[in-house]
Design an enzyme around this catalytic site. Structure first.
Site, mmCIF file in Angstrom:
data_model
loop_
_atom_site.group_PDB
_atom_site.id
_atom_site.type_symbol
_atom_site.label_atom_id
_atom_site.label_comp_id
_atom_site.label_asym_id
_atom_site.label_seq_id
_atom_site.Cartn_x
_atom_site.Cartn_y
_atom_site.Cartn_z
ATOM 1 N N CYS A 67 61.163 22.253 7.137
ATOM 2 C CA CYS A 67 62.151 23.327 7.283
ATOM 3 C C CYS A 67 63.547 22.747 7.515
ATOM 4 C CB CYS A 67 61.746 24.206 8.469
ATOM 5 S SG CYS A 67 63.001 25.415 8.864
ATOM 6 N N CYS A 69 48.228 30.609 27.825
ATOM 7 C CA CYS A 69 49.220 30.124 26.863
ATOM 8 C C CYS A 69 50.313 29.330 27.567
ATOM 9 C CB CYS A 69 49.805 31.275 26.034
ATOM 10 S SG CYS A 69 50.516 32.574 27.043
#
Ligand SMILES: C[S@@+](CC[C@H](N)C(=O)[O-])C[C@H]1O[C@@H](n2cnc3c(N)ncnc32)[C@H](O)[C@@H]1O
Length: 451
Positions: free
Chosen positions: A73, A409
Site C-alpha cells: 500500500c 483483542c
C-alpha cells in the site's frame, strides 16, 4: 532555516503499539519511529516530544532489516491503518506472540505456556468492514480515506489492500455520486456540508454488501438523486442505510436511521450458522480468523450438553449460538440493544431454542446473577478493547464458573483482568490469532479452569 539534526543508529525492537525503537550513540534515550523495522540502520530526525517520549522519522536508511518487505500500500505510513505493511508476515506473527507474552509476564505469579500465533489465510483483501470519512483536500477536491495519525487530515486512498475489494468498489461509487450531485462533505470546523462517513460491510459467504451513509441532516437538496445513483450501482441482495448524525462529535454513527434500499440486515454464515447483522452491531472484521477463534473456544471448552453457558459481551450472539448445540442453555449479555435484538433473531433463524439474549451492562448482569444465586458452569468473556475491568472480573469470581474462555483483542487489558482471576483459575491455554493482519493488533484466546 535551522537544520534539524539527524541521529545515526539502529532500530532494536518494537513498542507494544508496533512503533520502532531507535537507539543512537549520539542521543540519550530512545526515539520512537513509526514504520521503522527492527534491524533497520540509518539516520533519524526528531519530530516532536510527547508524554516523555521522543518521536522521530526516518531521514535515510543505510541498511535494511531482513524482515523488511516492500509495502503493498502506497499510503501505509501516512494513513496510520496498517503499520506493518513493510514487515514480513512471519515477523508480524512473531511480534504478536511476543506482545502477548510480554504483557502476561507483567502479571505477578501468572503461569502459562503460549502457542504460536495462528495466521490469517488469506491475509489481504479480507477485512469485511471499512469506514471512511469524506472531506476536501488542500486543493478543495472531494476525497475519502483514513485520518492521518493524530489528525483529522484525510489521507485519500483508492484501494485499501486489507479491505474486501467489493468494499473499495462501492466507496468509489459513493465518491462518484457525491461528485455528480455536488453533495458537499461535512466540515467539522464550521459544521457545514452533509456527507460525513461511508461504511461498507461485506458478507464472506453471500454476495451481499451493506452500505451505510452518514450525513448531518435527514433531508438535503441532493438526497434523492444521490441515493438513486448509489442504489443503481448496488446488487439485488445489497442494502443501503442512511444514518443521520447531526452532532459535533467524533462518534461516527448517529441514533437515527432509515433503510433506503434492501433490508436493515446483512447476512453472513460462520461455522455453518446463519447470522443477520444490523448496521450498528459489532461483527468480527476477519471472518476467516473469527471461525478459528470460535472453533477453538468450542473445542477447548469440551462442553457435555449439561452446562449453563454465559456469553458475556455477546454481540449478535455468534459465540453463544455456535456453542448452543453442546450446552443446556446459553445466556448472552450485551449492552447494545440493537445487537441483542439481532442475537434473538439469529437464534430463531438457526432454530436454537436454548438461547436467551439480554441487553444489559455485563457488570450489572453478573451482579444480579450472583445476587440471585444463578449457577453458571461456563463463561465466555469477549470484551471490547478496554477489557472486562475489575468489577466484572470480581463478579465472575463470585459466580465461579468451572471454565472460562476469555477472547481478548487487547493483551494489555487481558493481563489486567487475568491478574484479578489468577488466584482462583489455572490457565490451560493461551493462543494468539491474527485477526488484524498488517496491524500490531492481536486477538488472544485464553482458556481457564477453576482451581
Ligand atoms: C469484541 S465484541 C464481541 C462480540 C461477540 N462476542 C462477537 O464475537 O462478535 C464486544 C461486544 O461487547 C459489547 N460491550 C461492550 N461493553 C459492554 C458492557 N459493558 N456490557 C455489555 N456489553 C458490552 C459491545 O457492544 C460488543 O458487541
Amino acid at each position: 532555516m535551522e537544520r534539524i539534526p539527524a541521529y545515526e543508529g539502529k532500530c532494536i525492537g518494537y513498542t507494544h503499539l508496533g512503533v520502532g525503537i531507535f537507539l543512537s550513540p549520539s542521543f540519550e534515550g530512545r526515539i520512537l519511529v513509526s514504520g521503522m523495522v527492527p534491524g533497520d540502520e540509518g539516520f533519524v530526525e526528531i519530530s516532536y516530544k510527547r508524554a516523555g517520549n521522543c518521536f522521530g522519522k526516518i531521514k535515510k536508511l543505510t541498511a535494511l532489516s531482513k524482515d523488511r518487505i516492500v509495502p503493498a500500500c502506497p499510503v501505509h505510513t501516512s494513513c496510520g491503518g496498517c503499520l506493518f505493511q513493510n514487515v514480513s508476515y512471519e515477523r508480524q506473527l512473531g511480534f504478536k506472540k511476543e506482545l502477548v507474552e510480554s504483557q502476561l509476564k507483567r502479571v505477578d505469579g501468572l503461569s502459562f505456556s503460549l502457542e504460536d500465533t495462528v495466521p490469517s489465510i488469506p491475509n489481504t483483501g479480507i477485512r469485511n468492514k471499512v469506514q471512511v470519512p469524506f472531506g476536501r483536500d488542500r486543493k478543495g477536491r472531494l476525497v475519502y480515506g483514513f485520518y492521518k495519525e493524530l489528525s483529522h487530515e484525510i489521507v485519500p486512498y483508492p484501494d485499501c489492500v486489507n479491505a474486501d475489494p467489493r468494499a473499495n468498489a462501492i466507496l468509489s461509487k459513493v465518491h462518484d455520486a457525491a461528485m455528480r450531485t455536488g453533495l458537499a462533505p461535512y466540515d467539522e470546523r464550521n459544521e457545514s456540508g452533509e456527507l460525513r462517513h461511508a461504511i461498507v460491510r461485506t458478507s464472506r459467504f453471500y454476495d451481499e454488501k451493506m452500505l451505510t451513509i452518514v450525513t448531518k441532516d435527514r433531508d438535503f437538496p441532493e438526497k434523492e438523486e444521490f441515493f438513486d445513483l448509489i442504489a443503481a450501482s448496488l446488487g439485488k441482495a445489497d442494502h443501503l442505510i442512511h444514518n443521520i448524525n447531526g452532532k459535533s462529535t467524533n462518534v461516527i454513527l448517529g441514533s437515527e436511521e432509515e433503510v433506503i434500499y434492501g433490508t436493515p440486515y446483512l447476512r453472513d454464515r460462520l461455522l455453518g450458522k446463519e447470522f443477520l447483522i444490523s448496521s450498528r452491531s459489532f461483527y468480527q472484521t476477519n471472518p476467516y480468523i473469527a471461525e478459528k477463534v470460535y472453533e477453538t473456544v468450542r473445542e477447548e471448552l469440551e462442553l457435555s450438553g449439561e452446562e449453563t453457558v454465559l456469553d458475556a459481551y455477546g454481540g449478535i450472539g455468534t459465540i453463544g449460538i455456535v456453542l448452543s448445540d453442546k450446552a443446556k442453555e446459553v445466556i448472552s449479555v450485551e449492552n447494545v440493544c440493537q445487537a441483542t435484538l439481532d442475537a434473538r433473531k439469529n437464534a430463531e433463524l438457526n432454530g436454537v431454542r436454548n438461547f436467551e439474549a439480554v441487553c444489559l451492562d455485563v457488570g450489572e448482569a453478573l451482579e444480579k446473577m450472583a445476587k440471585d444465586g444463578k449457577k453458571i458452569d461456563v463463561a465466555v468473556l469477549d470484551p471490547a478493547r478496554r477489557g472486562c475491568g475489575r468489577f466484572a472480573c470480581e463478579k465472575i469470581l463470585e459466580l465461579a464458573p468451572a471454565k472460562i474462555a476469555y477472547v481478548s483483542c487487547s493483551p494489555m487489558s487481558l493481563a489486567k483482568d487475568l491478574d484479578v482471576l489468577k488466584d482462583n483459575y489455572f490457565i490451560r491455554l493461551v493462543k494468539p490469532f491474527d485477526m488484524f493482519p498488517f496491524t500490531p493488533h492481536v486477538e488472544t484466546v485464553v482458556i481457564l479452569s477453576r482451581k
